[in-house]
Design a protein around this motif. Sequence first.
Motif, PDB file in Angstrom:
ATOM      1  N   THR A   1      30.683  31.841  34.853  1.00  0.00           N
ATOM      2  CA  THR A   1      31.106  32.999  34.062  1.00  0.00           C
ATOM      3  C   THR A   1      32.291  33.706  34.708  1.00  0.00           C
ATOM      4  OG1 THR A   1      29.448  34.345  35.237  1.00  0.00           O
ATOM      5  CG2 THR A   1      28.799  33.373  33.122  1.00  0.00           C
ATOM      6  N   ALA A   2      32.531  33.443  36.001  1.00  0.00           N
ATOM      7  CA  ALA A   2      33.657  34.077  36.672  1.00  0.00           C
ATOM      8  C   ALA A   2      34.982  33.685  36.039  1.00  0.00           C
ATOM      9  CB  ALA A   2      33.644  33.719  38.158  1.00  0.00           C
ATOM     10  N   ILE A   3      35.113  32.442  35.579  1.00  0.00           N
ATOM     11  CA  ILE A   3      36.379  32.006  34.980  1.00  0.00           C
ATOM     12  C   ILE A   3      36.561  32.655  33.615  1.00  0.00           C
ATOM     13  CG2 ILE A   3      35.394  29.937  33.946  1.00  0.00           C
ATOM     14  CD1 ILE A   3      38.941  30.388  35.365  1.00  0.00           C
ATOM     15  N   VAL A   4      35.472  32.903  32.882  1.00  0.00           N
ATOM     16  CA  VAL A   4      35.576  33.568  31.585  1.00  0.00           C
ATOM     17  C   VAL A   4      36.064  35.006  31.771  1.00  0.00           C
ATOM     18  CG1 VAL A   4      34.311  34.243  29.516  1.00  0.00           C
ATOM     19  CG2 VAL A   4      33.745  32.098  30.675  1.00  0.00           C
ATOM     20  N   ILE A   5      35.481  35.699  32.745  1.00  0.00           N
ATOM     21  CA  ILE A   5      35.906  37.068  33.030  1.00  0.00           C
ATOM     22  C   ILE A   5      37.357  37.095  33.486  1.00  0.00           C
ATOM     23  CG2 ILE A   5      35.474  39.065  34.498  1.00  0.00           C
ATOM     24  CD1 ILE A   5      32.528  38.217  34.573  1.00  0.00           C
ATOM     25  N   LEU A   6      37.726  36.135  34.320  1.00  0.00           N
ATOM     26  CA  LEU A   6      39.096  36.090  34.837  1.00  0.00           C
ATOM     27  C   LEU A   6      40.104  35.868  33.712  1.00  0.00           C
ATOM     28  CD1 LEU A   6      40.356  34.414  38.044  1.00  0.00           C
ATOM     29  CD2 LEU A   6      41.461  33.830  35.899  1.00  0.00           C
ATOM     30  N   VAL A   7      39.845  34.919  32.829  1.00  0.00           N
ATOM     31  CA  VAL A   7      40.796  34.629  31.750  1.00  0.00           C
ATOM     32  C   VAL A   7      40.959  35.846  30.845  1.00  0.00           C
ATOM     33  CG1 VAL A   7      41.179  33.233  29.694  1.00  0.00           C
ATOM     34  CG2 VAL A   7      40.415  32.152  31.809  1.00  0.00           C
ATOM     35  N   GLY A   8      39.839  36.472  30.465  1.00  0.00           N
ATOM     36  CA  GLY A   8      39.936  37.651  29.606  1.00  0.00           C
ATOM     37  C   GLY A   8      40.673  38.799  30.262  1.00  0.00           C
ATOM     38  N   SER A   9      40.383  39.043  31.543  1.00  0.00           N
ATOM     39  CA  SER A   9      41.048  40.142  32.248  1.00  0.00           C
ATOM     40  C   SER A   9      42.529  39.860  32.447  1.00  0.00           C
ATOM     41  CB  SER A   9      40.364  40.362  33.600  1.00  0.00           C
ATOM     42  OG  SER A   9      39.002  40.667  33.438  1.00  0.00           O
ATOM     43  N   ALA A  10      42.862  38.632  32.833  1.00  0.00           N
ATOM     44  CA  ALA A  10      44.273  38.288  33.037  1.00  0.00           C
ATOM     45  C   ALA A  10      45.060  38.390  31.737  1.00  0.00           C
ATOM     46  CB  ALA A  10      44.389  36.881  33.616  1.00  0.00           C
ATOM     47  N   LEU A  11      44.469  37.965  30.619  1.00  0.00           N
ATOM     48  CA  LEU A  11      45.135  38.125  29.329  1.00  0.00           C
ATOM     49  C   LEU A  11      45.359  39.593  29.002  1.00  0.00           C
ATOM     50  CD1 LEU A  11      43.439  35.416  27.079  1.00  0.00           C
ATOM     51  CD2 LEU A  11      45.872  35.636  27.544  1.00  0.00           C
ATOM     52  N   GLY A  12      44.354  40.424  29.289  1.00  0.00           N
ATOM     53  CA  GLY A  12      44.486  41.846  28.997  1.00  0.00           C
ATOM     54  C   GLY A  12      45.575  42.514  29.817  1.00  0.00           C
ATOM     55  N   PHE A  13      45.549  42.324  31.135  1.00  0.00           N
ATOM     56  CA  PHE A  13      46.563  42.963  31.983  1.00  0.00           C
ATOM     57  C   PHE A  13      47.955  42.394  31.700  1.00  0.00           C
ATOM     58  CE2 PHE A  13      42.740  43.845  34.589  1.00  0.00           C
ATOM     59  CZ  PHE A  13      42.912  45.219  34.737  1.00  0.00           C
ATOM     60  N   GLY A  14      48.055  41.095  31.499  1.00  0.00           N
ATOM     61  CA  GLY A  14      49.354  40.512  31.196  1.00  0.00           C
ATOM     62  C   GLY A  14      49.913  41.022  29.879  1.00  0.00           C
TER      63      GLY A  14
ATOM     64  N   LEU B   1      46.292  44.320  42.583  1.00  0.00           N
ATOM     65  CA  LEU B   1      45.298  45.347  42.285  1.00  0.00           C
ATOM     66  C   LEU B   1      43.975  44.754  41.823  1.00  0.00           C
ATOM     67  CD1 LEU B   1      44.701  48.393  41.997  1.00  0.00           C
ATOM     68  CD2 LEU B   1      45.560  48.246  39.647  1.00  0.00           C
ATOM     69  N   VAL B   2      44.038  43.766  40.929  1.00  0.00           N
ATOM     70  CA  VAL B   2      42.805  43.223  40.345  1.00  0.00           C
ATOM     71  C   VAL B   2      42.496  41.825  40.841  1.00  0.00           C
ATOM     72  CG1 VAL B   2      43.188  44.591  38.275  1.00  0.00           C
ATOM     73  CG2 VAL B   2      43.998  42.232  38.345  1.00  0.00           C
ATOM     74  N   GLY B   3      43.369  41.245  41.688  1.00  0.00           N
ATOM     75  CA  GLY B   3      43.187  39.855  42.095  1.00  0.00           C
ATOM     76  C   GLY B   3      41.934  39.602  42.900  1.00  0.00           C
ATOM     77  N   VAL B   4      41.607  40.496  43.835  1.00  0.00           N
ATOM     78  CA  VAL B   4      40.445  40.262  44.703  1.00  0.00           C
ATOM     79  C   VAL B   4      39.136  40.302  43.917  1.00  0.00           C
ATOM     80  CG1 VAL B   4      39.163  41.100  46.705  1.00  0.00           C
ATOM     81  CG2 VAL B   4      41.666  41.061  46.752  1.00  0.00           C
ATOM     82  N   PRO B   5      38.852  41.337  43.119  1.00  0.00           N
ATOM     83  CA  PRO B   5      37.577  41.301  42.366  1.00  0.00           C
ATOM     84  C   PRO B   5      37.502  40.176  41.347  1.00  0.00           C
ATOM     85  CG  PRO B   5      38.924  43.190  41.718  1.00  0.00           C
ATOM     86  CD  PRO B   5      39.565  42.611  42.927  1.00  0.00           C
ATOM     87  N   LEU B   6      38.649  39.726  40.828  1.00  0.00           N
ATOM     88  CA  LEU B   6      38.612  38.657  39.830  1.00  0.00           C
ATOM     89  C   LEU B   6      38.573  37.271  40.454  1.00  0.00           C
ATOM     90  CD1 LEU B   6      41.145  39.873  37.113  1.00  0.00           C
ATOM     91  CD2 LEU B   6      38.663  39.850  36.969  1.00  0.00           C
TER      92      LEU B   6
ATOM     93  N   VAL C   1      42.041  31.759  42.514  1.00  0.00           N
ATOM     94  CA  VAL C   1      43.395  32.329  42.567  1.00  0.00           C
ATOM     95  C   VAL C   1      44.381  31.526  41.720  1.00  0.00           C
ATOM     96  CG1 VAL C   1      45.335  32.878  44.085  1.00  0.00           C
ATOM     97  CG2 VAL C   1      43.012  33.453  44.777  1.00  0.00           C
ATOM     98  N   PRO C   2      44.412  30.180  41.805  1.00  0.00           N
ATOM     99  CA  PRO C   2      45.356  29.445  40.945  1.00  0.00           C
ATOM    100  C   PRO C   2      45.170  29.740  39.462  1.00  0.00           C
ATOM    101  CG  PRO C   2      44.520  28.007  42.662  1.00  0.00           C
ATOM    102  CD  PRO C   2      43.721  29.270  42.747  1.00  0.00           C
ATOM    103  N   ALA C   3      43.929  29.878  39.012  1.00  0.00           N
ATOM    104  CA  ALA C   3      43.683  30.189  37.602  1.00  0.00           C
ATOM    105  C   ALA C   3      44.224  31.568  37.248  1.00  0.00           C
ATOM    106  CB  ALA C   3      42.191  30.104  37.296  1.00  0.00           C
ATOM    107  N   LEU C   4      44.052  32.536  38.146  1.00  0.00           N
ATOM    108  CA  LEU C   4      44.578  33.883  37.893  1.00  0.00           C
ATOM    109  C   LEU C   4      46.098  33.869  37.829  1.00  0.00           C
ATOM    110  CD1 LEU C   4      44.189  36.916  37.568  1.00  0.00           C
ATOM    111  CD2 LEU C   4      44.107  37.109  40.072  1.00  0.00           C
ATOM    112  N   VAL C   5      46.733  33.167  38.757  1.00  0.00           N
ATOM    113  CA  VAL C   5      48.195  33.068  38.740  1.00  0.00           C
ATOM    114  C   VAL C   5      48.675  32.415  37.456  1.00  0.00           C
ATOM    115  CG1 VAL C   5      50.189  32.007  39.881  1.00  0.00           C
ATOM    116  CG2 VAL C   5      48.365  33.024  41.257  1.00  0.00           C
ATOM    117  N   LEU C   6      48.005  31.360  37.040  1.00  0.00           N
ATOM    118  CA  LEU C   6      48.418  30.623  35.840  1.00  0.00           C
ATOM    119  C   LEU C   6      48.304  31.494  34.591  1.00  0.00           C
ATOM    120  CD1 LEU C   6      49.207  27.897  34.536  1.00  0.00           C
ATOM    121  CD2 LEU C   6      46.760  27.393  34.376  1.00  0.00           C
ATOM    122  N   ILE C   7      47.168  32.133  34.375  1.00  0.00           N
ATOM    123  CA  ILE C   7      46.954  32.904  33.152  1.00  0.00           C
ATOM    124  C   ILE C   7      47.804  34.168  33.141  1.00  0.00           C
ATOM    125  CG2 ILE C   7      45.246  34.067  31.730  1.00  0.00           C
ATOM    126  CD1 ILE C   7      44.940  31.066  31.789  1.00  0.00           C
TER     127      ILE C   7
END
Length: 772
Positions: free
Chosen positions: A44-57, A84-89, A135-141
């Motif tokens: 579920t961490a990747i689902v939260i990450l994708v949604g959050s990264a889309l929102g902030f981006g 700011l949000v990279g560590v918790p995500l 981290v790579p997924a966060l950078v990508l999205i």
Amino acid sequence: MSRGQRNSRGFSPASPLFIAVNVAMFWVSTGIAATALWPIYRSTAIVILVGSALGFGTIIAVIGAYFRWPSPVVMVATVAAFLLVGVPLAVPAKTQYGVLPTAGGLVDLVTGVALGWKQLLTITLPVADYQALLVPALVLILTTTVVGLSVALRSTRGEIAAAFPVLVFLVATAFGPKFPDRPLVTPIALLVAVLLWLVWLRWYRRRTAVNSLLAQSTDAASLDRSPDAGVAGLRTAVSAAVILAVASTAAIGAVALVPPAADRTVLRTAIVQPFDPRDYVSPLSAFRSYWQPATIDSTLFQVRGLPEGGRIRLATLDTYNGVVYSVGSSRVTSQSGSFTRVPSTFDQSAVDGTAQELEVTIRGYSGVWLPTTGLFEAVDFTSADAATLRDGFYYNNVSGTAAVVGGLVSGDSYTLSAITPRQPTESELATLDPGSASVPIPQDVPDQLTATLEGYTSGVSGAGNRLVAALAGLKADGYISHGIGVDEPASRSGHAADRISQLFTDSRMIGDAEQYAVSAALMAKDLGFPSRVVMGFLAKGEAVTGADVSAWIEINTAQFGWVTIDPNPLVRDIPEEIPEETSQIARPQTIVPPPVLEPDRFDRQLTPDTEQQRTPDVNLALQAVLAVLRVLGWVAIAAAVVLAPFLVIVAAKFRRRKLRRNASTPIQRISGGWQEFENAVVDHGLSPEVASTRTEFAMAAGGVQSAVLAAIADRAIFAPDAPSGTDADNVWRAVDELQASLDDGLTRWQRIKARISLRSLGGYSFKNFFSR
């Protein structure tokens, strides 16, 4: 009318409708593409990450488009959001209260930008939220969202934004597993979403252009749109959807009828793994070393939680080349020779067996092979160097063998969770059938072993019955001797082909687990069972000593999978060797003269050392230079990563200028020169009116030379006679002078901002960047 104003009959590109539809389509496309990340993480961490990264981006891209931020400001905002949000995500294990980043988490976040990609390729999937591999997924999205939406909302060629969800899908696929999780559904769904987005953009642009012409017409008030103009875009979208639905249904049906026959080739299938077991000596070669006086009674490691008589696996060997049994082979494909890093847990839920949890503390043992049992589920290193051991931990689930790069030393400790698969009883062995596992074919199998096997199995039918007969023959004929005591019969170490031949040709079959395990594995393979040798220990208590070392075999069966079998004979008295009968013949006595004594001749010339024995000289100066170069290399890599987007912008503008200046006809060169001047003006921060003429643009830019250039360009383009090449050269000289004059009075930073500005990059440049 300015760019941000509403037309009388339509919407400007910055209207709420335009922004909302583009954001929605980008979210749908990226959401579909991001499903390719699921096989990598399965959490579920990747689902939260994708949604959050889309929102902030999206927030950064929309605000940047609304306030028309320059690209450096957008980049700074993106980096700030990432920190700011990279560590918790992406590094949730290193947060305080689940949301506040820690210093260690920030370090892992930053280093993960450069190192996380390689770590993803050298670890077993899925990885969940292990370490900093999110981290790579966060950078990508986050990056594709900011850049893609900025292009969609700010560029005159917003269709380019559709390439960014496709980029997400391609990168996720390249870093994913070699087996396709959803081989056709995801790419077809992504294709449908992207094409619908492109259809809408095309319809919207055409509608805006028509409304703009109507608004500028002198009799606009008397004109009205046709009755079906409002549904034209809907008809186009519906038609495209129907065509795509038919094509998708046919493609999915074809894949269902004829599924892919092989795994796909991705990055992890081509990368060289950091741990190669073939770089290390086969552990079975050191079998007799455990029986030496220095180690036979020494405690190698302590194990808590293992029942008495339980087996501890050191390594599984499946490749025999006539000299040594090794882990994997460089000549053939061997699944047991491929080791990868694994996340904190490994899913063994499909295994039918008994769960075990061991606590192991290393004492006298040292080496890269990690003592384990059963099939690994989780490992938790608990000693002082736990982080180093965890980073160097590699595992092969096919063989159940684990290793630690750098090796284990006294004091290392860990807790191991594992599953011991259910095993057949002795009475069930005769009913077993060979399995389908793939192991390398043994090389140089001794003929004496084959002949002995034929004697053991003569008249026996059935693969299981023949296997039981072969094992019974080994145990009946074999005797155990390690050849270390003065009272023990001689027993040569090793398991090469000549040693195995000796085992079956001597008058007494004498050896130990090293020879019997190899012989049994070769016999089982000859009978059709995929087989391998396991080197390990039979624990007699918590303290495991050198005397507990053993070797056994595993065979692959159709009923139970890999089955553990101990082929070693029981320890028993070894009978005296029967001397060979010789006939004594009486011969007449002869007087033999004493031999002539010659002085001993000694060759006192010393054997020169080989190159391998010479210790290489350490050049401290060279080591210092290499260290400096290594640091400079990392700095250069970091600088390249940071500067890469700006270098791409500069390269795009250089390519655009070259294409314009080297156009095939003078009129195209003159038109290109004027466009180059327009782009330079826009990049320097000026915003002339949309759809203004060249003369109006020159007036907005200011200067007599600008007006002269506009007049020359108009005359060359609209005159009945074609301009000459000299006219084109004069225009480009004027353009160069005007571009240089734009930098007058600007600071160095302002000039750099103009060079990397994205305001002029759209339409012509991207459309013609790869064509002449």
